[in-house]
Design a protein around this motif. Structure first.
Motif, PDB file in Angstrom:
ATOM      1  N   GLU A 345       0.826  -1.209   0.000  1.00 17.87           N
ATOM      2  CA  GLU A 345       0.000   0.000   0.000  1.00 17.87           C
ATOM      3  C   GLU A 345       0.862   1.261   0.000  1.00 17.87           C
ATOM      4  O   GLU A 345       0.594   2.216  -0.728  1.00 17.87           O
ATOM      5  CB  GLU A 345      -0.921  -0.005   1.217  1.00 17.87           C
ATOM      6  CG  GLU A 345      -1.902   1.163   1.241  1.00 17.87           C
ATOM      7  CD  GLU A 345      -2.866   1.090   2.417  1.00 17.87           C
ATOM      8  OE1 GLU A 345      -3.453   2.127   2.736  1.00 17.87           O
ATOM      9  OE2 GLU A 345      -3.021  -0.001   3.000  1.00 17.87           O
ATOM     10  N   LYS A 346       1.928   1.243   0.794  1.00 22.03           N
ATOM     11  CA  LYS A 346       2.826   2.394   0.849  1.00 22.03           C
ATOM     12  C   LYS A 346       3.582   2.552  -0.469  1.00 22.03           C
ATOM     13  O   LYS A 346       3.818   3.668  -0.937  1.00 22.03           O
ATOM     14  CB  LYS A 346       3.801   2.246   2.029  1.00 22.03           C
ATOM     15  CG  LYS A 346       4.676   3.475   2.287  1.00 22.03           C
ATOM     16  CD  LYS A 346       5.531   3.296   3.527  1.00 22.03           C
ATOM     17  CE  LYS A 346       4.720   3.375   4.776  1.00 22.03           C
ATOM     18  NZ  LYS A 346       4.216   4.755   5.032  1.00 22.03           N
ATOM     19  N   ARG A 347       3.980   1.427  -1.085  1.00 24.71           N
ATOM     20  CA  ARG A 347       4.622   1.478  -2.399  1.00 24.71           C
ATOM     21  C   ARG A 347       3.731   2.172  -3.411  1.00 24.71           C
ATOM     22  O   ARG A 347       4.161   3.064  -4.147  1.00 24.71           O
ATOM     23  CB  ARG A 347       4.943   0.069  -2.912  1.00 24.71           C
ATOM     24  CG  ARG A 347       6.170  -0.586  -2.352  1.00 24.71           C
ATOM     25  CD  ARG A 347       6.655  -1.704  -3.254  1.00 24.71           C
ATOM     26  NE  ARG A 347       5.628  -2.650  -3.665  1.00 24.71           N
ATOM     27  CZ  ARG A 347       5.346  -3.782  -3.045  1.00 24.71           C
ATOM     28  NH1 ARG A 347       6.021  -4.126  -1.962  1.00 24.71           N
ATOM     29  NH2 ARG A 347       4.411  -4.600  -3.498  1.00 24.71           N
ATOM     30  N   LYS A 348       2.476   1.748  -3.458  1.00 25.31           N
ATOM     31  CA  LYS A 348       1.565   2.301  -4.459  1.00 25.31           C
ATOM     32  C   LYS A 348       1.271   3.769  -4.193  1.00 25.31           C
ATOM     33  O   LYS A 348       1.145   4.567  -5.133  1.00 25.31           O
ATOM     34  CB  LYS A 348       0.287   1.470  -4.495  1.00 25.31           C
ATOM     35  CG  LYS A 348       0.513   0.073  -5.078  1.00 25.31           C
ATOM     36  CD  LYS A 348      -0.744  -0.768  -5.077  1.00 25.31           C
ATOM     37  CE  LYS A 348      -0.478  -2.157  -5.645  1.00 25.31           C
ATOM     38  NZ  LYS A 348      -1.681  -3.021  -5.623  1.00 25.31           N
ATOM     39  N   ASP A 349       1.166   4.137  -2.921  1.00 28.07           N
ATOM     40  CA  ASP A 349       0.949   5.549  -2.592  1.00 28.07           C
ATOM     41  C   ASP A 349       2.099   6.417  -3.087  1.00 28.07           C
ATOM     42  O   ASP A 349       1.904   7.592  -3.442  1.00 28.07           O
ATOM     43  CB  ASP A 349       0.798   5.722  -1.074  1.00 28.07           C
ATOM     44  CG  ASP A 349      -0.539   5.203  -0.550  1.00 28.07           C
ATOM     45  OD1 ASP A 349      -1.443   4.979  -1.377  1.00 28.07           O
ATOM     46  OD2 ASP A 349      -0.663   5.006   0.667  1.00 28.07           O
ATOM     47  N   ALA A 350       3.306   5.852  -3.107  1.00 31.96           N
ATOM     48  CA  ALA A 350       4.484   6.601  -3.561  1.00 31.96           C
ATOM     49  C   ALA A 350       4.666   6.533  -5.076  1.00 31.96           C
ATOM     50  O   ALA A 350       5.605   7.119  -5.610  1.00 31.96           O
ATOM     51  CB  ALA A 350       5.731   6.074  -2.863  1.00 31.96           C
ATOM     52  N   GLY A 351       3.770   5.805  -5.761  1.00 30.64           N
ATOM     53  CA  GLY A 351       3.843   5.735  -7.216  1.00 30.64           C
ATOM     54  C   GLY A 351       4.508   4.494  -7.769  1.00 30.64           C
ATOM     55  O   GLY A 351       4.697   4.376  -8.988  1.00 30.64           O
ATOM     56  N   VAL A 352       4.870   3.547  -6.882  1.00 31.62           N
ATOM     57  CA  VAL A 352       5.539   2.322  -7.338  1.00 31.62           C
ATOM     58  C   VAL A 352       4.468   1.290  -7.675  1.00 31.62           C
ATOM     59  O   VAL A 352       4.054   0.490  -6.834  1.00 31.62           O
ATOM     60  CB  VAL A 352       6.517   1.787  -6.275  1.00 31.62           C
ATOM     61  CG1 VAL A 352       7.287   0.584  -6.821  1.00 31.62           C
ATOM     62  CG2 VAL A 352       7.493   2.880  -5.849  1.00 31.62           C
ATOM     63  N   ALA A 353       4.000   1.342  -8.923  1.00 25.49           N
ATOM     64  CA  ALA A 353       2.924   0.470  -9.375  1.00 25.49           C
ATOM     65  C   ALA A 353       3.419  -0.962  -9.540  1.00 25.49           C
ATOM     66  O   ALA A 353       4.625  -1.232  -9.609  1.00 25.49           O
ATOM     67  CB  ALA A 353       2.364   0.990 -10.698  1.00 25.49           C
ATOM     68  N   ASP A 354       2.466  -1.890  -9.649  1.00 29.02           N
ATOM     69  CA  ASP A 354       2.808  -3.307  -9.807  1.00 29.02           C
ATOM     70  C   ASP A 354       3.610  -3.558 -11.075  1.00 29.02           C
ATOM     71  O   ASP A 354       4.443  -4.461 -11.127  1.00 29.02           O
ATOM     72  CB  ASP A 354       1.541  -4.165  -9.817  1.00 29.02           C
ATOM     73  CG  ASP A 354       0.912  -4.289  -8.442  1.00 29.02           C
ATOM     74  OD1 ASP A 354       1.611  -4.035  -7.437  1.00 29.02           O
ATOM     75  OD2 ASP A 354      -0.283  -4.626  -8.371  1.00 29.02           O
ATOM     76  N   SER A 355       3.345  -2.769 -12.126  1.00 25.09           N
ATOM     77  CA  SER A 355       4.033  -3.013 -13.392  1.00 25.09           C
ATOM     78  C   SER A 355       5.180  -2.036 -13.627  1.00 25.09           C
ATOM     79  O   SER A 355       5.723  -1.987 -14.736  1.00 25.09           O
ATOM     80  CB  SER A 355       3.045  -2.927 -14.565  1.00 25.09           C
ATOM     81  OG  SER A 355       2.682  -1.579 -14.820  1.00 25.09           O
ATOM     82  N   LEU A 356       5.558  -1.265 -12.615  1.00 23.87           N
ATOM     83  CA  LEU A 356       6.660  -0.326 -12.810  1.00 23.87           C
ATOM     84  C   LEU A 356       7.972  -1.079 -13.008  1.00 23.87           C
ATOM     85  O   LEU A 356       8.297  -2.006 -12.260  1.00 23.87           O
ATOM     86  CB  LEU A 356       6.783   0.622 -11.615  1.00 23.87           C
ATOM     87  CG  LEU A 356       7.812   1.741 -11.794  1.00 23.87           C
ATOM     88  CD1 LEU A 356       7.300   3.052 -11.217  1.00 23.87           C
ATOM     89  CD2 LEU A 356       9.152   1.397 -11.143  1.00 23.87           C
ATOM     90  N   ILE A 357       8.716  -0.669 -14.019  1.00 22.05           N
ATOM     91  CA  ILE A 357      10.006  -1.269 -14.358  1.00 22.05           C
ATOM     92  C   ILE A 357      11.059  -0.169 -14.321  1.00 22.05           C
ATOM     93  O   ILE A 357      10.843   0.925 -14.847  1.00 22.05           O
ATOM     94  CB  ILE A 357       9.953  -1.920 -15.754  1.00 22.05           C
ATOM     95  CG1 ILE A 357       8.983  -3.107 -15.743  1.00 22.05           C
ATOM     96  CG2 ILE A 357      11.353  -2.364 -16.211  1.00 22.05           C
ATOM     97  CD1 ILE A 357       8.587  -3.579 -17.123  1.00 22.05           C
ATOM     98  N   ARG A 358      12.170  -0.437 -13.669  1.00 17.98           N
ATOM     99  CA  ARG A 358      13.254   0.538 -13.601  1.00 17.98           C
ATOM    100  C   ARG A 358      14.402   0.090 -14.497  1.00 17.98           C
ATOM    101  O   ARG A 358      14.862  -1.051 -14.397  1.00 17.98           O
ATOM    102  CB  ARG A 358      13.761   0.679 -12.159  1.00 17.98           C
ATOM    103  CG  ARG A 358      14.750   1.821 -11.960  1.00 17.98           C
ATOM    104  CD  ARG A 358      15.386   1.775 -10.596  1.00 17.98           C
ATOM    105  NE  ARG A 358      16.372   0.685 -10.502  1.00 17.98           N
ATOM    106  CZ  ARG A 358      16.946   0.293  -9.365  1.00 17.98           C
ATOM    107  NH1 ARG A 358      16.620   0.869  -8.231  1.00 17.98           N
ATOM    108  NH2 ARG A 358      17.824  -0.695  -9.367  1.00 17.98           N
ATOM    109  N   LEU A 359      14.845   0.997 -15.349  1.00 21.42           N
ATOM    110  CA  LEU A 359      15.976   0.737 -16.229  1.00 21.42           C
ATOM    111  C   LEU A 359      17.192   1.511 -15.768  1.00 21.42           C
ATOM    112  O   LEU A 359      17.106   2.700 -15.474  1.00 21.42           O
ATOM    113  CB  LEU A 359      15.655   1.170 -17.665  1.00 21.42           C
ATOM    114  CG  LEU A 359      14.387   0.630 -18.325  1.00 21.42           C
ATOM    115  CD1 LEU A 359      14.221   1.252 -19.711  1.00 21.42           C
ATOM    116  CD2 LEU A 359      14.423  -0.885 -18.413  1.00 21.42           C
ATOM    117  N   SER A 360      18.319   0.844 -15.697  1.00 24.78           N
ATOM    118  CA  SER A 360      19.608   1.519 -15.576  1.00 24.78           C
ATOM    119  C   SER A 360      20.219   1.469 -16.962  1.00 24.78           C
ATOM    120  O   SER A 360      20.697   0.428 -17.411  1.00 24.78           O
ATOM    121  CB  SER A 360      20.513   0.819 -14.561  1.00 24.78           C
ATOM    122  OG  SER A 360      21.807   1.393 -14.568  1.00 24.78           O
ATOM    123  N   VAL A 361      20.164   2.606 -17.650  1.00 26.04           N
ATOM    124  CA  VAL A 361      20.587   2.641 -19.047  1.00 26.04           C
ATOM    125  C   VAL A 361      22.111   2.735 -19.113  1.00 26.04           C
ATOM    126  O   VAL A 361      22.707   3.672 -18.578  1.00 26.04           O
ATOM    127  CB  VAL A 361      19.939   3.821 -19.790  1.00 26.04           C
ATOM    128  CG1 VAL A 361      20.345   3.809 -21.264  1.00 26.04           C
ATOM    129  CG2 VAL A 361      18.421   3.769 -19.654  1.00 26.04           C
TER     130      VAL A 361
END
Length: 400
Positions: A345-361
């Motif tokens: 719940e805290k993740r989602k409140d901060a904008g970290v959605a279930d499908s969020l993917i982080r790239l280190s380019v």
């Protein structure tokens, strides 16, 4: 002198031999002429010439008074929190690195140090959340993983007016792009594992204090607690810093191209990258930093954990791994990896959605990276098609 030239020439030649590379002093102790009479070093936990060289370099680059090198980024964070005492409060950015959240919540709250989380992109939120017990304001900018940008100078004014310290996690930007101490922060921390080291071959952390007295307190905490950086790892960070400016410049170029590609992709719902004009904090990022960094995050339109997993397990150049800031491109699924310790719940409140993917380019040719990302999108498209016709189990069987 330009920032790039300063970074290169911040690394000294050895005064003893003239060696252009800093020597590795691989020793545990130092011979003394008499009790308490030495050449500046007595025991390697308290000080080592290779580590001292790194500490001087990073203090100079961040324009601070004292640098302290630790065995990990979390050890560096831990030392800063040890400046506080029971009953004190930390005001922290809501979109915070999962390891910092775990340390704050599961270690220090039981010792009576409480943490309040707010969206620090709004300075009024910070001002309104400060209480008489608040002794430390903790921000990441850009944040991990939604790349929010906080106004360091404005928050520094709030901190000073309320008698708080301001600590900025500068890991994502590095001193090649951003120098929080010059904007009013009191302390900067880095996971030197990331851009400072730059080659995914070490674990390290650093703290830089603007004020010498504060820096000396952190050095005392390090010596008392023992979380020092080894000589060889110190040398690796120094070697990484030599190419920091060049690497970060190319990371920024590649990340901008990736972000613009993702912003136009039909399977993407939202892209987080401060270099995009659509980013809500683009203007302040442009104002306080010299570039926008090498990390890009995005949310799939199919906002499910399953879709994200399909994506991150089907790229080839983007390797599925924790961490960031290295030469090779990486990607991760924060909800299952870097931020799993944060309640959903805290993740989602901060904008970290279930499908969020982080790239280190990384530093590969950008055309190759874009082609590689298409492999991930192809896997998601096949998943969507099979879900639509009720054959999801068949999809799992064929190995996507």
């Amino acid at each position: 002198m330009s920032n790039a030239t300063q970074i290169i020439h911040s690394i000294p030649t050895d005064p003893l031999t003239g060696a252009i590379a800093v020597p590795i002093y691989q020793t545990s102790t130092f011979v003394q002429e008499a009790p308490g009479v030495n050449k500046g070093y007595d025991y390697a936990r308290s000080g080592n010439p290779t580590r001292a060289a790194l500490e001087t370099i990073i203090a100079e680059l961040e324009e601070g008074s004292v640098g302290v090198a630790f065995a990990s980024g979390l050890a560096a964070i831990d030392a800063v929190i040890k400046l506080l005492k029971s009953g004190d409060e930390i005001l922290a950015v809501d979109d915070i690195y999962g390891g910092a959240f775990r340390l704050f919540t599961h270690i220090y709250e039981k010792f009576g140090i409480t943490v309040n989380y707010v969206d620090t992109t709004n300075v009024e939120n910070v001002f309104n959340a400060v209480t008489p017990k608040t002794k430390l304001i903790w921000i990441e900018t850009p944040t991990n993983p939604t790349l929010k940008i906080s106004d360091i100078a404005a928050i520094a004014k709030v901190a000073k007016s309320q008698g708080c310290l301001l600590c900025v996690d500068n890991t994502f930007a590095s001193p090649a792009l951003q120098k929080p101490l010059t904007l009013g922060a009191d302390i900067v921390v880095h996971s030197a594992t990331k851009y400072l080291g730059g080659h995914s071959d070490l674990i390290a952390g650093v703290v830089v204090a603007k004020d010498k007295e504060l820096g000396d307190k952190i050095k005392f905490i390090q010596n008392a607690s023992g979380a020092i950086l080894a000589p060889f790892d110190s040398w690796l960070v120094i070697r990484g810093i030599e190419t920091l400016s060049l690497r970060v410049k190319q990371h920024c170029i590649n990340a901008q191209a990736v972000a613009e590609y993702l912003e136009q992709h039909p399977a993407v719902d939202k892209v987080y990258y401060p270099g995009l004009k659509s980013h809500i904090n683009h203007d302040i990022a442009k104002q306080q930093a010299k570039g926008f960094g090498g990390v890009v995050s995005f949310i799939l339109k199919n906002d499910t954990e399953e879709a994200a997993v399909q994506f991150v397990t089907n790229t080839k150049l983007f390797k599925l791994a924790e961490s960031l800031g290295g030469v090779k491109s990486l990607l991760c699924h924060p909800a299952n990896m870097t931020h799993k310790s944060i309640p959903a719940e805290k993740r989602k409140d901060a904008g970290v959605a279930d499908s969020l993917i982080r790239l280190s380019v990384g530093l590969e040719e950008v055309e190759d990276l874009l082609n590689d990302l298409e492999k991930g999108f192809d896997a998601v498209e096949k998943l969507n098609a099979l879900i639509a016709i009720g054959q999801k189990k068949d999809f799992q069987k064929i190995g996507y």
